[in-house]
Design a protein around this motif. Sequence first.
Motif, PDB file in Angstrom:
ATOM      1  N   GLY A   1       3.246  13.920   1.998  1.00 29.73           N
ATOM      2  CA  GLY A   1       3.745  13.503   0.689  1.00 29.73           C
ATOM      3  C   GLY A   1       4.608  12.276   0.779  1.00 29.73           C
ATOM      4  O   GLY A   1       4.487  11.340  -0.012  1.00 29.73           O
ATOM      5  N   LEU A   2       5.488  12.250   1.774  1.00 29.53           N
ATOM      6  CA  LEU A   2       6.333  11.070   1.947  1.00 29.53           C
ATOM      7  C   LEU A   2       5.516   9.865   2.337  1.00 29.53           C
ATOM      8  O   LEU A   2       5.900   8.726   2.066  1.00 29.53           O
ATOM      9  N   ASP A   3       4.345  10.099   2.934  1.00 29.12           N
ATOM     10  CA  ASP A   3       3.481   8.999   3.340  1.00 29.12           C
ATOM     11  C   ASP A   3       2.555   8.558   2.223  1.00 29.12           C
ATOM     12  O   ASP A   3       1.630   7.787   2.436  1.00 29.12           O
ATOM     13  N   GLY A   4       2.741   9.087   1.041  1.00 25.56           N
ATOM     14  CA  GLY A   4       2.004   8.561  -0.100  1.00 25.56           C
ATOM     15  C   GLY A   4       0.766   9.313  -0.497  1.00 25.56           C
ATOM     16  O   GLY A   4      -0.013   8.805  -1.301  1.00 25.56           O
ATOM     17  N   MET A   5       0.549  10.543   0.011  1.00 21.06           N
ATOM     18  CA  MET A   5      -0.670  11.262  -0.347  1.00 21.06           C
ATOM     19  C   MET A   5      -0.446  12.037  -1.637  1.00 21.06           C
ATOM     20  O   MET A   5       0.354  12.969  -1.666  1.00 21.06           O
ATOM     21  N   PRO A   6      -1.148  11.656  -2.713  1.00 20.79           N
ATOM     22  CA  PRO A   6      -0.955  12.380  -3.968  1.00 20.79           C
ATOM     23  C   PRO A   6      -1.657  13.734  -3.945  1.00 20.79           C
ATOM     24  O   PRO A   6      -2.451  14.030  -3.056  1.00 20.79           O
TER      25      PRO A   6
ATOM     26  N   HIS B   1       1.927   2.328   2.286  1.00 21.06           N
ATOM     27  CA  HIS B   1       2.039   3.299   1.203  1.00 21.06           C
ATOM     28  C   HIS B   1       2.986   4.428   1.533  1.00 21.06           C
ATOM     29  O   HIS B   1       2.793   5.564   1.118  1.00 21.06           O
ATOM     30  N   SER B   2       4.023   4.149   2.287  1.00 22.04           N
ATOM     31  CA  SER B   2       4.927   5.237   2.637  1.00 22.04           C
ATOM     32  C   SER B   2       6.238   5.069   1.910  1.00 22.04           C
ATOM     33  O   SER B   2       6.786   3.967   1.846  1.00 22.04           O
ATOM     34  N   ALA B   3       6.764   6.162   1.394  1.00 30.20           N
ATOM     35  CA  ALA B   3       8.066   6.099   0.747  1.00 30.20           C
ATOM     36  C   ALA B   3       9.183   5.847   1.750  1.00 30.20           C
ATOM     37  O   ALA B   3      10.292   5.476   1.363  1.00 30.20           O
ATOM     38  N   LEU B   4       8.886   6.053   3.024  1.00 25.50           N
ATOM     39  CA  LEU B   4       9.908   5.840   4.049  1.00 25.50           C
ATOM     40  C   LEU B   4       9.749   4.489   4.715  1.00 25.50           C
ATOM     41  O   LEU B   4      10.245   4.258   5.802  1.00 25.50           O
ATOM     42  N   ASP B   5       9.000   3.599   4.069  1.00 26.09           N
ATOM     43  CA  ASP B   5       8.790   2.264   4.611  1.00 26.09           C
ATOM     44  C   ASP B   5       9.078   1.303   3.475  1.00 26.09           C
ATOM     45  O   ASP B   5       8.203   0.577   3.012  1.00 26.09           O
ATOM     46  N   ALA B   6      10.328   1.310   3.015  1.00 26.85           N
ATOM     47  CA  ALA B   6      10.646   0.631   1.776  1.00 26.85           C
ATOM     48  C   ALA B   6      10.528  -0.869   1.935  1.00 26.85           C
ATOM     49  O   ALA B   6      10.947  -1.436   2.939  1.00 26.85           O
ATOM     50  N   ALA B   7       9.959  -1.509   0.920  1.00 29.05           N
ATOM     51  CA  ALA B   7       9.842  -2.964   0.930  1.00 29.05           C
ATOM     52  C   ALA B   7      10.558  -3.574  -0.256  1.00 29.05           C
ATOM     53  O   ALA B   7      10.384  -4.754  -0.532  1.00 29.05           O
ATOM     54  N   GLY B   8      11.310  -2.771  -0.969  1.00 25.47           N
ATOM     55  CA  GLY B   8      12.000  -3.310  -2.128  1.00 25.47           C
ATOM     56  C   GLY B   8      13.320  -2.599  -2.311  1.00 25.47           C
ATOM     57  O   GLY B   8      13.593  -1.583  -1.673  1.00 25.47           O
ATOM     58  N   PRO B   9      14.177  -3.101  -3.180  1.00 23.42           N
ATOM     59  CA  PRO B   9      15.515  -2.521  -3.303  1.00 23.42           C
ATOM     60  C   PRO B   9      15.510  -1.090  -3.819  1.00 23.42           C
ATOM     61  O   PRO B   9      16.268  -0.252  -3.316  1.00 23.42           O
TER      62      PRO B   9
ATOM     63  N   TRP C   1       2.420   4.271  -9.379  1.00 21.56           N
ATOM     64  CA  TRP C   1       3.287   4.596  -8.255  1.00 21.56           C
ATOM     65  C   TRP C   1       2.962   3.709  -7.084  1.00 21.56           C
ATOM     66  O   TRP C   1       1.837   3.718  -6.609  1.00 21.56           O
ATOM     67  N   VAL C   2       3.939   2.933  -6.636  1.00 21.35           N
ATOM     68  CA  VAL C   2       3.787   2.133  -5.429  1.00 21.35           C
ATOM     69  C   VAL C   2       4.882   2.595  -4.481  1.00 21.35           C
ATOM     70  O   VAL C   2       6.016   2.130  -4.566  1.00 21.35           O
ATOM     71  N   PRO C   3       4.583   3.529  -3.588  1.00 21.83           N
ATOM     72  CA  PRO C   3       5.643   4.186  -2.806  1.00 21.83           C
ATOM     73  C   PRO C   3       6.546   3.217  -2.044  1.00 21.83           C
ATOM     74  O   PRO C   3       7.736   3.485  -1.891  1.00 21.83           O
ATOM     75  N   SER C   4       5.966   2.109  -1.586  1.00 23.48           N
ATOM     76  CA  SER C   4       6.788   1.190  -0.804  1.00 23.48           C
ATOM     77  C   SER C   4       7.814   0.468  -1.657  1.00 23.48           C
ATOM     78  O   SER C   4       8.768  -0.089  -1.130  1.00 23.48           O
ATOM     79  N   LEU C   5       7.602   0.468  -2.971  1.00 21.99           N
ATOM     80  CA  LEU C   5       8.475  -0.339  -3.811  1.00 21.99           C
ATOM     81  C   LEU C   5       9.367   0.492  -4.732  1.00 21.99           C
ATOM     82  O   LEU C   5      10.496   0.115  -5.001  1.00 21.99           O
ATOM     83  N   HIS C   6       8.860   1.614  -5.251  1.00 23.04           N
ATOM     84  CA  HIS C   6       9.667   2.365  -6.230  1.00 23.04           C
ATOM     85  C   HIS C   6       9.011   3.712  -6.477  1.00 23.04           C
ATOM     86  O   HIS C   6       7.890   3.963  -6.049  1.00 23.04           O
ATOM     87  N   GLY C   7       9.728   4.557  -7.205  1.00 22.70           N
ATOM     88  CA  GLY C   7       9.151   5.832  -7.610  1.00 22.70           C
ATOM     89  C   GLY C   7       8.147   5.634  -8.735  1.00 22.70           C
ATOM     90  O   GLY C   7       7.910   4.544  -9.209  1.00 22.70           O
ATOM     91  N   LYS C   8       7.621   6.734  -9.201  1.00 18.03           N
ATOM     92  CA  LYS C   8       6.506   6.629 -10.125  1.00 18.03           C
ATOM     93  C   LYS C   8       6.947   6.712 -11.586  1.00 18.03           C
ATOM     94  O   LYS C   8       8.025   7.193 -11.905  1.00 18.03           O
ATOM     95  N   ARG C   9       6.071   6.218 -12.438  1.00 15.90           N
ATOM     96  CA  ARG C   9       6.288   6.334 -13.883  1.00 15.90           C
ATOM     97  C   ARG C   9       4.961   6.724 -14.493  1.00 15.90           C
ATOM     98  O   ARG C   9       3.943   6.071 -14.275  1.00 15.90           O
ATOM     99  N   ASP C  10       4.985   7.798 -15.283  1.00 13.66           N
ATOM    100  CA  ASP C  10       3.751   8.278 -15.894  1.00 13.66           C
ATOM    101  C   ASP C  10       3.319   7.383 -17.037  1.00 13.66           C
ATOM    102  O   ASP C  10       4.150   6.881 -17.804  1.00 13.66           O
ATOM    103  N   LEU C  11       2.016   7.203 -17.149  1.00 14.82           N
ATOM    104  CA  LEU C  11       1.437   6.460 -18.264  1.00 14.82           C
ATOM    105  C   LEU C  11       0.931   7.507 -19.248  1.00 14.82           C
ATOM    106  O   LEU C  11      -0.102   8.139 -19.019  1.00 14.82           O
TER     107      LEU C  11
END
Lengths: 638, 315, 189
Positions: free
Chosen positions: A458-463, B5-13, B152-162
């Motif tokens: 999940g943390l690696d981006g798998m929805p 695409h990892s939330a633990l590999d942040a590329a933005g503030p 949702w772009v994990p490297s940049l920010h959390g998600k927002r539903d459309l």
Amino acid sequence: MRVAERYEPTVEADAEEARQLRETWKSRGGLIGWLGETDHKKIAGRYIVTAFVFFVLGGLEAALMRFQLARPESGLMGPDLYNQVFTMHGSTMMFLFAVPIMEAVAMYMVPLMIGARAMAFPRLNAYSWYCYVIGGGLLYGAFFLNVGPDTGWFSYVPLSGPEFAPGKRVDIWAQVVTFTELAALAAAVNQIATIFKYRAPGMSLSRMPLFVWSILVTAFMIIFAMPSVMAASSLLALDRLVATHFFNPAEGGDALLWQHLFWFFGHPEVYIIFIPALGMVSTIVAAFTRRKVFGYTAMVLSLVSTGFIGFGLWVHHMFATGLPQLGQSFFTAASMMIAIPSGVQIFCWIATLWSGRPRLAPPLLFVLGFVFIFVIGGLTGVMLASVPLDVQVHDTFFVVAHFHYVLIGGAVFPLLGAIFYWFPKMTGRLLSERLGKWSFWITFLGFNLTFFPMHILGLDGMPRRIYTYRAETGWGDLNLLATAGALVMALGLLLYLINVVSSWRHGAWAGDDPWGGEGLEWSVSSPPPDYNFQHLPTVRSRAPMWEQGPDQPVVVGLRSDRREVLVTRLIDAEPDHRETLPDHAMSPLAVAIATGVTFVGVIFTPWAFPIGIIITGIALIGWFWPRDESRELLEEQP
Amino acid sequence: MRDLHSALDAAGPQAGRIEDLWWIFFWVCTAVFALVLIALLAAVLHRRREELRRVDGGERSLTRAVGGATAISAIILIGLLIASVSTGRAVLSQPPSDALTIEVVGHQWWWEINYEDPVPSRRFSTANEIHIPVGRPIRVKTRSTDVIHSFWVPSLHGKRDLIPGHPSETWLQADRAGVFRGPCAEFCGAQHANMHLLVVAEPPAAFEAWRQAQLQPAPPPATPLQQRGHTVFLSLPCPTCHTIAGTPAGGRIGPDLTHMASRRTLAAGTLPNTKGYLGGWILDPQTQKPGSKMPPVAMKSEDLEALLSYLESLR
Amino acid sequence: MRCERSIRIRCGAVLLLTGLLTGVLLAGCEREERRFRSLPASSVRPEVARMSELQPGPPTTDPAAANPYIKNAPGISDGQQLYIQMNCVGCHFHGGGGIGPPLMDQKWIYGSDPENIFSTIVQGRPNGMPSYRAKLTDDQVWKLVAYVQSLGGLPDQSALPGRPDHLRAKDEGVPLYPKPPLAAPAEHP
């Protein structure tokens, strides 16, 4: 009728009373007898078996999903079938297994634990089971005919609305939800009435076993939560079938309304599943440390406050929808604070273990496994309560990992322990300890292998809810590990099932009280007689089997030629009056069939609703028609 | 190039603040878990003295222990709550005024991207691939035309539903160049799994060059083969759904193809954008993405060859 | 032994219930099939759609081209979406007719058989019905035909689509509930 100071019947009188009671309380034979059964133990037995059948079916669906996701682009199932399978898995586990099994175990054990001969509304139990079976049969019949729901167990609109979910799939889902929640409501109402009014004299609320408290809290939660999802699914059915616009933004409806209605039910639902398990853990900890659970008052207050706070968390499922931040913060705070009562319970159990003499039998092993797994799940829950963390991991496999940790760890492990503990009481035979320990360790290991990697995925981006993924995402290895773990876990559960099946016929005889338990259920034979207690006990302690001597008074004078029960007062359980219960009734089946015709017919034509309501009304008149005994009672006790 | 695409590999503030919060939570929770586990094991395994009847003092010390543990838990939770709320206020704030504005519109199962601008002639549309300049805030306006999707772009920010009927707004920023994947994060039907967008963060000069190219209409077909392909395109049902700016094709049901050859993937991240994959996609989309709205279109081989040559020229 | 008899009873009840439900739902097989492998472009185009049975010479019977989506709920639903996307609504409204003739009634100027409707859509008709021959694939036209037939009353009611979500032309960009003006933007992080 009186509470006797010294009750010393002759052996013949005692045996004669027992014979009369057996005669009065026995079930009728044959198919008609089976269909019209009202004994809570027999109905609960059916409920438990049916729920485990659905557990196995749900597990097979999970296995299919794991095989599909084990390799990237595996091609085992196409998207349509996969969407149906994951919807069936969620719906089965949440609607057809988790809540029913807890209600079923409670249906069996609560009257025994409170010293009652029966439940307050025997026919309501049967109605509950019939509705449940119709709902489950409808869902699986539909699935095998390619009309199983495919929009998720939560079925968000507009995807599940009339434009984007063609055909009857979602209509069937909506009616199955209504059915199964109707069954849950019926059982919950029965529990509340029984727990409030049928306790043995002297069992005040402050002397009630913790498991009974947990069922009381759960039943109240069911009453407040289920109507929300029944309303939601009914509104969805109306949108789909008669072109209303509740969820249609173009005409003034709102897609978010569905989410609010659903999660207002959906969050309490998981506590409805979890709180009975807390009661089971308390029971097992007491029995296998040979002391009462530490901190009774704190435990009760924790159960009650968990139940209350559980209704204030639902928006944490909607943190990604863009609701105002201030409002979301309240739900963050509530979602974190609910960890405190759960924490109190865990600390009290640890204190109990510390100060008692633990015996590492399989039920206690399952409880230790519960603590390990549930604490991890609860801590990831605290992470998910935080809005910034949640907007990253919402709708990913991190959430899948979290809720399997809290549901399997928090509910299934205690359930397996409780089944081990109460199996001797229900069947008269003991489960194999060796097989029990093996099944525990293998299930525990397999579970962690399956679900721990999902946090990382999940943390690696798998929805979530994706039927395939590409190899370059790099998710293949952890998914393969998860699938391997799933096989190990399946093996562990299979061993447990083998234990149950083989011990049912060939297990060692248990006797009345194999574990030395503290509750009243261990004062009767295993399995209990149909009438539960020949002499209703009285209670002056929280652990009646440990702290009351053989000179504890019993209740005498209830009739043995009718199914007579003692109704007591709410707070202190003083005897109030006597009640006669029906012995055999086909009306629950009739009303369930009428309800079934109504709801299943509505899937195909709106006319089914008025016609079905009339038929159900007629069947209900049959249910409520005064019984012969009522006239006699009116003459006796005007 | 592998997309990140990892939330633990942040590329933005924003993703960076969230990642920091994650590690705070992770270590605190790990410590709590370890303590609970130690207490549990100690409770089960510790040696017991012979007298089992606890005197009142024993119960009192247990009470103090439970009470103390509860108090410590509450304090930890309050601390985590404060950390969470303060991070939330930082990452979920309003976008700065100099943000570049993009509208992301969800469709089943592709992403419509509209670059906004106060001057109408500087607006353009593309699909499934967003380019942004490094270091500049990007306001993302979200809406959906059919069901609920999630940006949702994990490297940049959390998600927002459309959500249909609930247009929303978020903002993000890339602090380093790279290609970041954004899978759709709300179940939206049969091809939810194959609805990815790519965010390409590039130096401002490269971004400006890309933007200028996107503003141009499609390059006219240069070679005779491409001309034939152009004719084939217009004669098939393609223009009903697709737009190629500068040609009569103006359909708005499917993705804008004006500069499709400049994108890295086809079909919302499902396939790499090469000639072979494109040919397969046009002839038989239902094999690659079963359930997608693109119908198979049969044509003769020489027409296909010409069409592919034309489409590949749409840079 | 009582256990076995009750197990038998249980199995019997389960089988009975399943059988009943199967019977009820059996009709659903074709209705629910999601056909992702749709027909290639020009496979089922009927060559000539006849508008009348009169013809010179001995009577022949053309095998009527069957609409593959006639009982298929997803196909009819796709047809409904196409009906809106291709702006059939502009002339025929939602079946009630306006500039164009109504599609909900039983009056079919050019024939009501599926292949007649197919030809009408593909060929166009005088007085304003455009030709969609090169604009839609045959598969898409068959879905539209199925939807149009559903407007006129299909025998299989259970495959009918529900209401579409866009009942009036709505600019999707306009928010449903007007939002208050945004607060002052924040600093850069």
